[in-house]
Design a protein around this motif. Structure first.
Motif, PDB file in Angstrom:
ATOM      1  N   CYS A 177       6.092  -4.444   9.096  1.00 17.37           N
ATOM      2  CA  CYS A 177       6.325  -5.696   8.364  1.00 17.37           C
ATOM      3  C   CYS A 177       4.985  -6.334   7.973  1.00 17.37           C
ATOM      4  CB  CYS A 177       7.146  -6.669   9.213  1.00 17.37           C
ATOM      5  SG  CYS A 177       8.880  -6.185   9.357  1.00 17.37           S
ATOM      6  N   GLY A 178       3.962  -6.139   8.795  1.00 17.39           N
ATOM      7  CA  GLY A 178       2.625  -6.629   8.457  1.00 17.39           C
ATOM      8  C   GLY A 178       2.089  -5.949   7.202  1.00 17.39           C
ATOM      9  N   VAL A 179       2.343  -4.657   7.089  1.00 16.90           N
ATOM     10  CA  VAL A 179       1.958  -3.919   5.878  1.00 16.90           C
ATOM     11  C   VAL A 179       2.657  -4.538   4.665  1.00 16.90           C
ATOM     12  CG1 VAL A 179       2.226  -1.712   4.665  1.00 16.90           C
ATOM     13  CG2 VAL A 179       1.447  -1.734   7.058  1.00 16.90           C
ATOM     14  N   LEU A 180       3.954  -4.773   4.811  1.00 16.07           N
ATOM     15  CA  LEU A 180       4.730  -5.364   3.721  1.00 16.07           C
ATOM     16  C   LEU A 180       4.213  -6.760   3.361  1.00 16.07           C
ATOM     17  CD1 LEU A 180       7.159  -5.349   1.794  1.00 16.07           C
ATOM     18  CD2 LEU A 180       8.645  -5.919   3.735  1.00 16.07           C
ATOM     19  N   ALA A 181       3.890  -7.540   4.393  1.00 17.01           N
ATOM     20  CA  ALA A 181       3.383  -8.905   4.160  1.00 17.01           C
ATOM     21  C   ALA A 181       2.049  -8.859   3.421  1.00 17.01           C
ATOM     22  CB  ALA A 181       3.231  -9.641   5.500  1.00 17.01           C
ATOM     23  N   ALA A 182       1.171  -7.967   3.860  1.00 17.22           N
ATOM     24  CA  ALA A 182      -0.152  -7.870   3.212  1.00 17.22           C
ATOM     25  C   ALA A 182       0.017  -7.512   1.745  1.00 17.22           C
ATOM     26  CB  ALA A 182      -1.024  -6.850   3.936  1.00 17.22           C
ATOM     27  N   ALA A 183       0.926  -6.559   1.473  1.00 17.31           N
ATOM     28  CA  ALA A 183       1.162  -6.153   0.085  1.00 17.31           C
ATOM     29  C   ALA A 183       1.731  -7.318  -0.719  1.00 17.31           C
ATOM     30  CB  ALA A 183       2.104  -4.947   0.046  1.00 17.31           C
ATOM     31  N   GLN A 184       2.705  -8.042  -0.129  1.00 14.73           N
ATOM     32  CA  GLN A 184       3.308  -9.192  -0.826  1.00 14.73           C
ATOM     33  C   GLN A 184       2.268 -10.274  -1.114  1.00 14.73           C
ATOM     34  OE1 GLN A 184       6.918 -10.284  -1.352  1.00 14.73           O
ATOM     35  NE2 GLN A 184       7.179  -8.088  -1.566  1.00 14.73           N
ATOM     36  N   LEU A 185       1.279 -10.400  -0.224  1.00 13.47           N
ATOM     37  CA  LEU A 185       0.264 -11.443  -0.401  1.00 13.47           C
ATOM     38  C   LEU A 185      -0.864 -10.986  -1.310  1.00 13.47           C
ATOM     39  CD1 LEU A 185       0.291 -12.854   3.250  1.00 13.47           C
ATOM     40  CD2 LEU A 185       0.938 -14.110   1.185  1.00 13.47           C
ATOM     41  N   GLY A 186      -0.720  -9.788  -1.874  1.00 13.66           N
ATOM     42  CA  GLY A 186      -1.652  -9.388  -2.927  1.00 13.66           C
ATOM     43  C   GLY A 186      -2.787  -8.475  -2.505  1.00 13.66           C
ATOM     44  N   ALA A 187      -2.735  -7.943  -1.278  1.00  9.46           N
ATOM     45  CA  ALA A 187      -3.801  -7.028  -0.860  1.00  9.46           C
ATOM     46  C   ALA A 187      -3.887  -5.866  -1.840  1.00  9.46           C
ATOM     47  CB  ALA A 187      -3.537  -6.506   0.552  1.00  9.46           C
ATOM     48  N   GLU A 188      -5.113  -5.456  -2.156  1.00  7.75           N
ATOM     49  CA  GLU A 188      -5.289  -4.364  -3.102  1.00  7.75           C
ATOM     50  C   GLU A 188      -5.143  -3.042  -2.371  1.00  7.75           C
ATOM     51  OE1 GLU A 188      -8.441  -4.893  -6.041  1.00  7.75           O
ATOM     52  OE2 GLU A 188      -9.172  -2.921  -5.401  1.00  7.75           O
ATOM     53  N   ARG A 189      -5.580  -3.058  -1.118  1.00 10.56           N
ATOM     54  CA  ARG A 189      -5.583  -1.836  -0.346  1.00 10.56           C
ATOM     55  C   ARG A 189      -5.080  -2.186   1.039  1.00 10.56           C
ATOM     56  NH1 ARG A 189     -11.048   1.729  -0.102  1.00 10.56           N
ATOM     57  NH2 ARG A 189     -10.084   3.648   0.656  1.00 10.56           N
ATOM     58  N   VAL A 190      -4.094  -1.412   1.529  1.00 12.31           N
ATOM     59  CA  VAL A 190      -3.558  -1.656   2.863  1.00 12.31           C
ATOM     60  C   VAL A 190      -3.668  -0.359   3.657  1.00 12.31           C
ATOM     61  CG1 VAL A 190      -1.592  -2.426   4.239  1.00 12.31           C
ATOM     62  CG2 VAL A 190      -1.929  -3.373   1.939  1.00 12.31           C
TER      63      VAL A 190
END
Lengths: 338, 338
Positions: A177-190
């Motif tokens: 879910c942290g991966v999903l949150a980071a992506a939703q918040l606009g991270a370019e690279r996870v």
């Protein structure tokens, strides 16, 4: 009603328990179509947290309000609601600062692996969905109660912003879910740290761009390699062990934040190492209530589907199998249907 | 030239040392009208850091550029400059992120209790003042090299913003500069933790609104009393001991930041306590270079006068008395004039 009770390490039984009743005028009774097993329930199930006697278990919930106390104003019977594992008044200084899990009147909402629960401080704790959800949305809505709310807090505490490179330590349901949150918040690279094929696949679906299978110092070295030797812009620590915390701190670049949401077990941080790392640390029990309106909207609009963390779907009566499957890492997360 | 050398714990001597020379084409030689003794020099003076042989000491400096290497572009002979105790290229990713004390090419600028020093990476490290300063501004400008820059970083790391209630743990020169920084950044209330009349007076001049004389758990309780039982909005830890760090964390409200700049000696943080505190931690060696332009302007405009932390003014040849006076807490901070 039926509800799960932890008798001893490894011994979860679903049995008849008293129906919940309104005790305080600020209470609500909520009937649960779905509930689930949390990674943190395993600390008890494994006996790492002491088990002193039979105790109802489970703290993730969403469902239909059945009854409210005389002072409840913001939710009413028939509404579908989600709340956090800590109830909160949502008016005290800590709540107003956005830390509802540190509410001065908080109470743990336990015994949620059951047909129904009593939620104290209903007005401050429960958020209603825009309408009755379709059945297929129930798993995603349920995750907002803890696992997705916690992954979200990890990303917020790590100060994830658009364009960043984010590393996530832990491939349990919270880490995913942290991966999903980071992506939703606009991270370019996870960068997801995982060595399990199934979890790697879900991480990728949730937005991971890189998978690192190494752990400990080797994992740190790999993250540094992927970030020009400097470290990640933000790191999410979603395990709670000493190894994971040290890996997280050492994977972060100077000035980066580590958001830590794994309940620490035996974690000691060396002040001198933290000092020279220039890393920022923030974490704790996720103030899920702060994020619920936004997260409900994202699920409702189809922007995200965190319910995919459930890879095992069982009737409540088979809760013991849900625990076993998660304990043995056969399942990422078990949904239970009362 | 004359310069101070630490021979053994308690044994500082000022003696003839070789004149500094340009070694790399990016170096500058700076002649120092003033220098001083830092609280962190006392870790060596007291033998808490091991002293392995005679070593030039001191790391705070400002003065007139005497000579520059062939590649230096941004400063020139005759300019008055200030730099940090770590030189930095100011172009690497860590510098660009504002963490120049984590510069990938950093070098410690030591041996500053002397008539002159060599500063590596002059372009990235030194900031010139708008003109030649008047003698009475020298002490305040000198503080920007470390003690005021460090107090400022403590306040920035603690995320001090206008209207906040800020607690400062430590009444050494850095703590007092932290009080000044918090006030400059708009704190409405600044609680200085001090039991020394002279330091309390200076804290008050610097903007402290409340003085707390209690320490440890009693100090925490007093801060809580002053903040409706919740804790301070931001806390500056300016000591580096375990007691001070724990006092700082426990004085902060959930969601507050603790900016820690005392070099940690024997500090271990319990992960579980930090988790449930909801406190944010950030600190390290202050990236003074980031703040120099702003701080020079504040001193130049007369907005602040951090030089008041010097309550002992000695010729360089009496450096040993400066150390003794600080060690015995007779002096807050000793200025040395080469």
């Amino acid at each position: 009603m039926r509800g799960a009770v932890l008798y001893a390490p490894g011994d979860v039984r679903v049995e008849e328990r008293p129906d919940p009743k309104i005790i305080d005028p600020t209470d609500a009774i909520v009937r649960l179509p779905v509930t689930c097993v949390c990674g943190s329930d395993l600390w008890d199930y494994r006996g790492i947290n002491p088990v002193t006697g039979p105790a109802p278990i489970g703290h993730e919930y969403c469902g239909v309000v059945e009854e409210v106390g005389s002072e409840v104003r913001s939710v009413k019977p028939g509404q579908f609601v989600i709340g956090s594992f800590f109830s909160s008044d949502n008016t005290c200084p800590n709540c107003r600062a956005g830390y509802q899990t540190s509410c001065v009147n908080r109470a743990f909402v336990g015994g949620c692996q059951a047909e129904a629960i009593r939620v104290p401080l209903a007005d401050g704790s429960l958020v209603a969905t825009p309408g009755q959800p379709a059945d297929e949305h129930l798993p995603s809505l349920l995750t907002l109660s803890d696992v997705m709310g916690t992954g979200w807090f990890a990303a917020v505490a790590a100060d994830v912003r658009p364009g960043m490179t984010v590393a996530v330590v832990g491939d349990g349901a919270v880490g995913l879910c942290g991966v999903l949150a980071a992506a939703q918040l606009g991270a370019e690279r996870v960068i997801a740290m995982s060595r399990h094929a199934k979890r790697q696949r879900l991480a990728t679906k949730f937005g991971a761009t890189d998978i690192v299978t190494e752990r400990g110092e080797e994992g740190v070295a790999r993250v540094k390699e992927l970030t020009n030797g400097i470290g990640a812009d933000a790191v999410l620590e979603c395990v709670g062990t000493s190894e994971a915390m040290h890996q997280a701190v050492r994977s972060a670049r100077p000035g980066a934040s580590v958001g830590f949401v794994g309940v620490p077990h035996g974690v000691a941080l060396d002040g001198e190492e933290l000092f020279y790392s220039h890393v920022r640390l923030h974490g704790g029990p996720a103030p899920v209530r702060r994020f619920l309106p936004d997260l409900i909207e994202r699920v409702w609009n189809g922007q995200m589907d965190p319910g995919r963390v459930f890879d095992l779907d069982l009737p409540l009566d088979q809760a013991d199998e849900g625990y076993r499957a998660m304990d043995e890492r056969r399942a990422i997360k078990a949904l239970l249907r009362p």
